[in-house]
Design an enzyme around this catalytic site. Sequence first.
Site, PDB file in Angstrom:
ATOM      1  N   GLY A   1       0.825  -1.198   0.000  1.00 50.07           N
ATOM      2  CA  GLY A   1       0.000   0.000   0.000  1.00 50.07           C
ATOM      3  C   GLY A   1       0.857   1.245   0.000  1.00 50.07           C
TER       4      GLY A   1
ATOM      5  N   GLN B   1       2.988   9.732   1.642  1.00 49.10           N
ATOM      6  CA  GLN B   1       4.261   9.033   1.499  1.00 49.10           C
ATOM      7  C   GLN B   1       4.998   9.457   0.231  1.00 49.10           C
ATOM      8  OE1 GLN B   1       2.504   4.930   2.379  1.00 49.10           O
ATOM      9  NE2 GLN B   1       4.616   4.776   3.119  1.00 49.10           N
TER      10      GLN B   1
ATOM     11  N   CYS C   1       6.940  -0.723   6.730  1.00 52.03           N
ATOM     12  CA  CYS C   1       6.447   0.480   6.062  1.00 52.03           C
ATOM     13  C   CYS C   1       7.532   1.020   5.142  1.00 52.03           C
ATOM     14  CB  CYS C   1       6.061   1.523   7.110  1.00 52.03           C
ATOM     15  SG  CYS C   1       5.452   3.072   6.418  1.00 52.03           S
ATOM     16  N   LEU C   2       7.130   1.428   3.954  1.00 54.41           N
ATOM     17  CA  LEU C   2       8.081   2.019   3.015  1.00 54.41           C
ATOM     18  C   LEU C   2       8.728   3.273   3.575  1.00 54.41           C
ATOM     19  CD1 LEU C   2       5.910   1.671  -0.204  1.00 54.41           C
ATOM     20  CD2 LEU C   2       7.888   0.278   0.432  1.00 54.41           C
TER      21      LEU C   2
ATOM     22  N   HIS D   1      -3.422   0.368   7.945  1.00 54.08           N
ATOM     23  CA  HIS D   1      -2.104   1.011   7.863  1.00 54.08           C
ATOM     24  C   HIS D   1      -2.177   2.302   7.040  1.00 54.08           C
ATOM     25  CE1 HIS D   1       2.436   0.609   7.570  1.00 54.08           C
ATOM     26  NE2 HIS D   1       2.197   1.454   6.581  1.00 54.08           N
ATOM     27  N   GLU D   2      -2.826   2.224   5.874  1.00 51.12           N
ATOM     28  CA  GLU D   2      -2.877   3.391   4.980  1.00 51.12           C
ATOM     29  C   GLU D   2      -3.782   4.494   5.529  1.00 51.12           C
ATOM     30  OE1 GLU D   2      -0.529   3.503   2.900  1.00 51.12           O
ATOM     31  OE2 GLU D   2      -0.077   1.372   3.071  1.00 51.12           O
TER      32      GLU D   2
ATOM     33  N   HIS E   1      -1.800   6.412   7.964  1.00 46.23           N
ATOM     34  CA  HIS E   1      -0.918   7.383   7.298  1.00 46.23           C
ATOM     35  C   HIS E   1      -1.654   8.693   7.044  1.00 46.23           C
ATOM     36  CE1 HIS E   1       2.987   5.716   6.456  1.00 46.23           C
ATOM     37  NE2 HIS E   1       2.480   4.600   5.960  1.00 46.23           N
TER      38      HIS E   1
END
Length: 163
Positions: A46, A51, A90-91, A132-133, A136
Amino acid sequence: MAYRDIRIIGDPVLRTECDWITDINDTVKQLVEDLLETVDDEGRAGLAANQIGVGLRAFSWNIDGEIGYVLNPKLVEVSKDEYQDGDEGCLSVPGLWFPTERAWYARVEGIDLDGKPVVVEGEELMARCLQHETDHLEGKLYIDRLERKYRVQAMRQLREKGL
């Protein structure tokens, strides 16, 4: 379309609540294209707009070969009695993976580029991604949810990496 660089922990955009999209214009359409192209890479589940440096409520996903997006997502339902406690990464927090409790099921409601209602829901990995998204978009990172002992380890590893 453009493959966009990922913002890393320490960048203030990751800790800022994203704005609701009020006008679906060319900028928003380009954002969706960028989100879809950038998430379409091996190991990416995702990607939230902040991000890639954009403070708007939008994210894309790449789960089990299905790639999609949602604008103005709102987490409207999670399972209250079934949880999962697997490793999460996480990226924007590169190289760190820690056990993170999430609901087993999650449901997000939002809109598409035509302004039509969209419902995205799933269990296990998809549920983890949705939670998760949406975190963010609220300016939260998964490390904020870690148990104290794991959070201490994560912060130590981030310092060692110079992040």
